[in-house]
Enzyme design. Structure first.
Site, PDB file in Angstrom:
ATOM      1  N   ASP A  29       0.666  -1.320  -0.045  1.00  0.00           N
ATOM      2  CA  ASP A  29      -0.050  -0.044   0.026  1.00  0.00           C
ATOM      3  C   ASP A  29       0.921   1.326   0.028  1.00  0.00           C
ATOM      4  O   ASP A  29       0.473   2.402  -0.573  1.00  0.00           O
ATOM      5  CB  ASP A  29      -1.083  -0.111   1.025  1.00  0.00           C
ATOM      6  CG  ASP A  29      -0.572   0.011   2.454  1.00  0.00           C
ATOM      7  OD1 ASP A  29       0.742  -0.090   2.816  1.00  0.00           O
ATOM      8  OD2 ASP A  29      -1.398   0.186   3.445  1.00  0.00           O
ATOM      9  N   ASP A 165      -5.586   0.136   5.869  1.00  0.00           N
ATOM     10  CA  ASP A 165      -6.326  -0.017   7.070  1.00  0.00           C
ATOM     11  C   ASP A 165      -7.514   0.450   7.080  1.00  0.00           C
ATOM     12  O   ASP A 165      -8.765   0.169   7.566  1.00  0.00           O
ATOM     13  CB  ASP A 165      -5.494   0.178   8.299  1.00  0.00           C
ATOM     14  CG  ASP A 165      -4.385  -1.056   8.288  1.00  0.00           C
ATOM     15  OD1 ASP A 165      -4.092  -1.816   7.548  1.00  0.00           O
ATOM     16  OD2 ASP A 165      -3.627  -0.987   9.331  1.00  0.00           O
TER      17      ASP A 165
END
Ligand code: ADP
Ligand code: MG
Length: 364
Positions: A29, A165
């Site tokens: 990410d 997240d």
């Protein structure tokens, strides 16, 4: 202590947000790449009554001792290096985006295991942002909730995490994996096929060097991208692997993990859509090997857990989930076998590794 016990009257609003488990796409990410997480049933709940005097009083059921109660004042937020920074960070992020807040009394209670790699931090940020959105009628969409949470964690708490997240906590739904392009933030829900069940086993191991190691990996990825002449490692397709192989170490192996992991996410999305759990499971094992050997973020106990899981007949695949250096393993098991598989893995791990596992079997 209940909200009424703390503040004398029931809360005006209640909001919540789930923890997450990443199925595949680890350490991609912050390289602009792909991830495939899903939500877990455990959630963080925020009860809140707005105030108009600029005071924030916050209480957390999950913190022991007097430190569970904290206060700050709107406009005078300052980092304390404690849990309240996650809440302060969200408030500052919303203020900076031009939203008017008046203050609040808050009570936090979470069933998300803290520090297990299941993102209690994002669950906290997203549930706080949702509670404030609801209490003050903020025009804030779910992607903005996620980016406010990430800002809080990166800029206020000082943890250099990516956007995965917060995005899955904000946009995820039970029974679906969230296929996310972390560069464009384009998100797509991929149904988790009924042929499988997820099992999460927390190794119980916590590494103290996580933050430092994480920062080192980030720097190594940036340097690898620079050496390859691309903006981010996301920009290197699998066809570009020969150029990666020519890099000096450790950049060669770090970049090889990110480039192959991005490709494994795309393949895993295809495997889930085709209801091919065997193929998805192979990708889990390959991802684990890459994190262990190329990215070097695993530890022996976590490797043992994956090994133990792989000996189970009803297991398609297993891998370290989350940032690494301890934490949890996610197991892709045959539907209906989750509880039995989890019990046997935990039992063998306890016996062979003299460690204390915690097992979660999120019902899909
Ligand atoms: P993870 O996100 O994997 O659980 P992190 O280290 O990123 O681990 O975040 C854990 C931290 O987030 C805790 O140490 C605490 O500061 C904060 N936190 C998370 N949930 C809560 C909660 N319910 N109450 C208070 N603080 C929390
Ligand atoms: Mg976290």
């Amino acid at each position: 202590m209940t909200f009424t016990g703390l503040y004398g009257a029931p809360p005006a609003v209640v909001a919540d947000a789930p923890g997450r488990v990443n199925l595949i796409g680890e350490h991609t990410d912050y390289n602009g790449g792909f991830v495939l997480p899903t939500v877990i049933p455990q959630r963080t709940i925020v009860e809140l009554t707005p105030r108009q005097d600029g005071r924030f009083r916050v209480w957390s059921e999950n913190i022991e001792g007097p430190g569970r109660q904290a206060e700050f004042v709107l406009g005078s937020e300052a980092p304390t290096k404690t849990w309240i920074d996650y809440v302060q960070g969200v408030v500052v992020a919303l203020r900076q985006r031009g939203f008017a807040l008046g203050g609040a009394d808050m009570r936090i209670a979470s069933a998300v295991p803290i520090g297990s790699g299941l993102s209690s931090s994002a669950a906290l940020e997203v549930s706080v942002a949702r509670a404030l959105r609801s209490a003050f009628g903020l025009h804030l969409d779910d992607v903005e909730v996620a980016t406010a949470g990430k800002w809080a964690e990166n800029e206020f708490v000082g943890a250099p995490t990516g956007i995965m997240d917060q995005m899955v906590s904000s946009l995820g739904a039970p029974g679906f994996a969230l296929f996310l392009d972390t560069r464009s933030l384009r998100a797509e829900r991929v149904p988790i096929p009924p042929s499988v069940e997820l099992v999460i086993v927390d190794s119980g191991v916590r590494h103290r060097l996580v933050a430092g190691e994480y920062a080192t990996r980030r720097r190594q990825c940036e340097e690898a991208a620079r050496l390859l002449g691309v903006r981010e490692l996301r920009d290197v397709p699998v066809l570009g692997l020969p150029r990666v192989e020519a890099l000096p170490e450790p950049f060669r192996r770090r970049a090889r993990h990110v480039v192959t992991e991005n490709d494994r996410v795309l393949q895993a999305v295809a495997a889930l859509r085709a209801n091919d759990p065997a193929q998805a499971g192979e990708l889990f094992y390959a991802s684990h090997a890459s994190m262990r050997d190329d990215y070097e973020v695993s530890v022996p106990q976590v490797d043992a857990l994956v090994e133990i899981a792989s000996a189970e007949r009803d297991v398609f695949g297993a891998r370290l989930t989350g940032g690494g250096f301890g934490g949890s393993v996610v197991v892709l098991a045959k539907h209906g076998s989750g509880r039995a598989v989890a019990g046997r893995i935990a039992e063998r791990y306890r016996r062979e590794c003299a460690a204390a596992p915690t097992v979660l079997v999120p019902a899909m």
